[in-house]
Design a protein around this motif. Sequence first.
Motif, mmCIF file in Angstrom:
data_model
loop_
_atom_site.group_PDB
_atom_site.id
_atom_site.type_symbol
_atom_site.label_atom_id
_atom_site.label_comp_id
_atom_site.label_asym_id
_atom_site.label_seq_id
_atom_site.Cartn_x
_atom_site.Cartn_y
_atom_site.Cartn_z
ATOM 1 N N ALA A 42 -3.144 0.023 -4.785
ATOM 2 C CA ALA A 42 -1.839 -0.244 -4.186
ATOM 3 C C ALA A 42 -1.703 -1.729 -3.860
ATOM 4 N N ASP A 43 -2.763 -2.316 -3.306
ATOM 5 C CA ASP A 43 -2.735 -3.740 -2.979
ATOM 6 C C ASP A 43 -2.694 -4.598 -4.246
ATOM 7 N N LYS A 44 -3.521 -4.271 -5.207
ATOM 8 C CA LYS A 44 -3.608 -5.079 -6.420
ATOM 9 C C LYS A 44 -2.330 -5.036 -7.237
ATOM 10 N N ARG A 45 -1.690 -3.860 -7.279
ATOM 11 C CA ARG A 45 -0.546 -3.669 -8.172
ATOM 12 C C ARG A 45 0.776 -3.526 -7.418
ATOM 13 N N HIS A 46 0.764 -3.822 -6.134
ATOM 14 C CA HIS A 46 1.980 -3.893 -5.330
ATOM 15 C C HIS A 46 2.745 -2.563 -5.303
ATOM 16 N N ARG A 47 1.991 -1.516 -5.017
ATOM 17 C CA ARG A 47 2.581 -0.185 -4.816
ATOM 18 C C ARG A 47 2.538 0.147 -3.322
ATOM 19 N N THR A 48 3.386 1.047 -2.892
ATOM 20 C CA THR A 48 3.364 1.503 -1.512
ATOM 21 C C THR A 48 2.629 2.828 -1.447
ATOM 22 N N LEU A 49 1.439 2.809 -0.866
ATOM 23 C CA LEU A 49 0.649 4.030 -0.730
ATOM 24 C C LEU A 49 1.099 4.765 0.526
ATOM 25 N N LEU A 50 1.559 5.983 0.353
ATOM 26 C CA LEU A 50 2.023 6.797 1.467
ATOM 27 C C LEU A 50 0.886 7.582 2.105
ATOM 28 N N ARG A 51 -0.029 7.995 1.275
ATOM 29 C CA ARG A 51 -1.208 8.752 1.704
ATOM 30 C C ARG A 51 -2.190 8.716 0.544
ATOM 31 N N THR A 52 -3.466 8.770 0.810
ATOM 32 C CA THR A 52 -4.418 8.794 -0.288
ATOM 33 C C THR A 52 -4.313 10.135 -1.012
ATOM 34 N N PRO A 53 -4.743 10.206 -2.260
ATOM 35 C CA PRO A 53 -4.748 11.504 -2.940
ATOM 36 C C PRO A 53 -5.541 12.556 -2.186
ATOM 37 N N VAL A 54 -6.662 12.168 -1.600
ATOM 38 C CA VAL A 54 -7.449 13.126 -0.820
ATOM 39 C C VAL A 54 -6.632 13.659 0.349
ATOM 40 N N GLU A 55 -5.907 12.781 1.029
ATOM 41 C CA GLU A 55 -5.069 13.203 2.151
ATOM 42 C C GLU A 55 -3.930 14.098 1.683
ATOM 43 N N ALA A 56 -3.333 13.763 0.539
ATOM 44 C CA ALA A 56 -2.257 14.607 0.000
ATOM 45 C C ALA A 56 -2.770 16.008 -0.304
ATOM 46 N N LEU A 57 -3.939 16.097 -0.904
ATOM 47 C CA LEU A 57 -4.526 17.398 -1.220
ATOM 48 C C LEU A 57 -4.842 18.182 0.051
ATOM 49 N N GLN A 58 -5.323 17.504 1.072
ATOM 50 C CA GLN A 58 -5.636 18.189 2.324
ATOM 51 C C GLN A 58 -4.403 18.844 2.924
ATOM 52 N N HIS A 111 -8.794 30.247 -8.072
ATOM 53 C CA HIS A 111 -9.164 29.011 -8.760
ATOM 54 C C HIS A 111 -8.154 27.903 -8.469
ATOM 55 N N THR A 112 -8.660 26.677 -8.372
ATOM 56 C CA THR A 112 -7.813 25.502 -8.146
ATOM 57 C C THR A 112 -8.156 24.435 -9.177
ATOM 58 N N PHE A 113 -7.134 23.904 -9.808
ATOM 59 C CA PHE A 113 -7.263 22.801 -10.762
ATOM 60 C C PHE A 113 -6.394 21.650 -10.269
ATOM 61 N N VAL A 114 -6.880 20.438 -10.423
ATOM 62 C CA VAL A 114 -6.105 19.250 -10.074
ATOM 63 C C VAL A 114 -5.797 18.488 -11.356
ATOM 64 N N VAL A 115 -4.565 18.046 -11.483
ATOM 65 C CA VAL A 115 -4.141 17.258 -12.641
ATOM 66 C C VAL A 115 -3.965 15.817 -12.182
ATOM 67 N N ASP A 116 -4.802 14.939 -12.693
ATOM 68 C CA ASP A 116 -4.867 13.521 -12.373
ATOM 69 C C ASP A 116 -5.356 13.298 -10.939
ATOM 70 N N THR A 117 -5.792 12.071 -10.676
ATOM 71 C CA THR A 117 -6.437 11.788 -9.383
ATOM 72 C C THR A 117 -5.663 10.828 -8.508
ATOM 73 N N GLY A 118 -4.636 10.164 -9.053
ATOM 74 C CA GLY A 118 -3.950 9.154 -8.275
ATOM 75 C C GLY A 118 -4.808 7.920 -8.052
ATOM 76 N N PHE A 119 -4.368 7.054 -7.116
ATOM 77 C CA PHE A 119 -5.127 5.846 -6.792
ATOM 78 C C PHE A 119 -5.205 5.680 -5.283
ATOM 79 N N ASN A 120 -6.035 4.733 -4.848
ATOM 80 C CA ASN A 120 -6.245 4.467 -3.429
ATOM 81 C C ASN A 120 -5.672 3.105 -3.041
ATOM 82 N N GLN A 121 -5.978 2.673 -1.829
ATOM 83 C CA GLN A 121 -5.367 1.453 -1.298
ATOM 84 C C GLN A 121 -5.700 0.220 -2.117
#
Length: 270
Positions: A61-77, A48-58
């Motif tokens: 990151a653009d709207k709130r001035h964060r540096t996105l290193l990888r999307t959550p989907v990419e991190a999970l992969q 079984h796999t459970f994920v806690v929280d989903t993170g955000f996408n680009q």
Amino acid sequence: MTLPTYEVLALKYAWRKARRKDLFIGGDPHDADTTMDYFLWVVRTPEHTFVVDTGFNQDMADKRHRTLLRTPVEALQLVGVDAKAVEHVIVTHFHNDHIGAWDSFPNATFHLQESEMDFSTGRSMRHERFNRAVEPDHVCGLVRKVYEKKVTFHDGDGEIAPGLSVHRVGGHTKGMQAVRVHTKRGWIVLASDASHYYEHFEKLRAFPLVYHVGEMMEGFGKLVMLADTPSHVVPGHDPLVMQRYPAPTQALEGIAARLDVAPHEAHGSA
């Protein structure tokens, strides 16, 4: 009953610059530049796999001035998890960095506190103090999931699976919940934003973005009570997490951390 022992991973997907004075109510006498890391977490057994929280996408990151290193989907992969195949997502609270990629999990049931849904769709959202970290489109997405029968509501403490439970802490938001996990090193607690940094729960200092200061302060004690020891509590945004815990592989150094094993000896090994 023998409880399963879960592997628990923290996945770093973004970061931003910060100032210490902005991390504590009342500021900080040693004001200096610092950083804030953004994580999502994987809790799994071979079955079984459970994920806690989903993170955000680009977009966030653009709207709130964060540096996105990888999307959550990419991190999970990177750790062998297909977001589309995830069946259960635990939502600690409704801030944009925790549910911003909710639509990356089309087949998941979302586990959340009923009080968080009430908070995020109710009168408190009239106030900038409480709504500034919330995106209406994200909240509406989870409301739609309710109508799709893809939301499980919890009221306080709730078991997700044997050895995996959620616990309302409040404070940061009305329905802020932490996640308790049984691992081979004992019971660990994913605090998420119930304690952004180690300093918050270790030194009883409150983060400024808060719904109820009293609940936040009392919540620090609840986090420690739920965990085997204070070193079993994992904060939600502290860059020290990546330093204190080993990576699952050398290739994932600085990207993923194993929380189900003891932290490096210099930081305790309970």
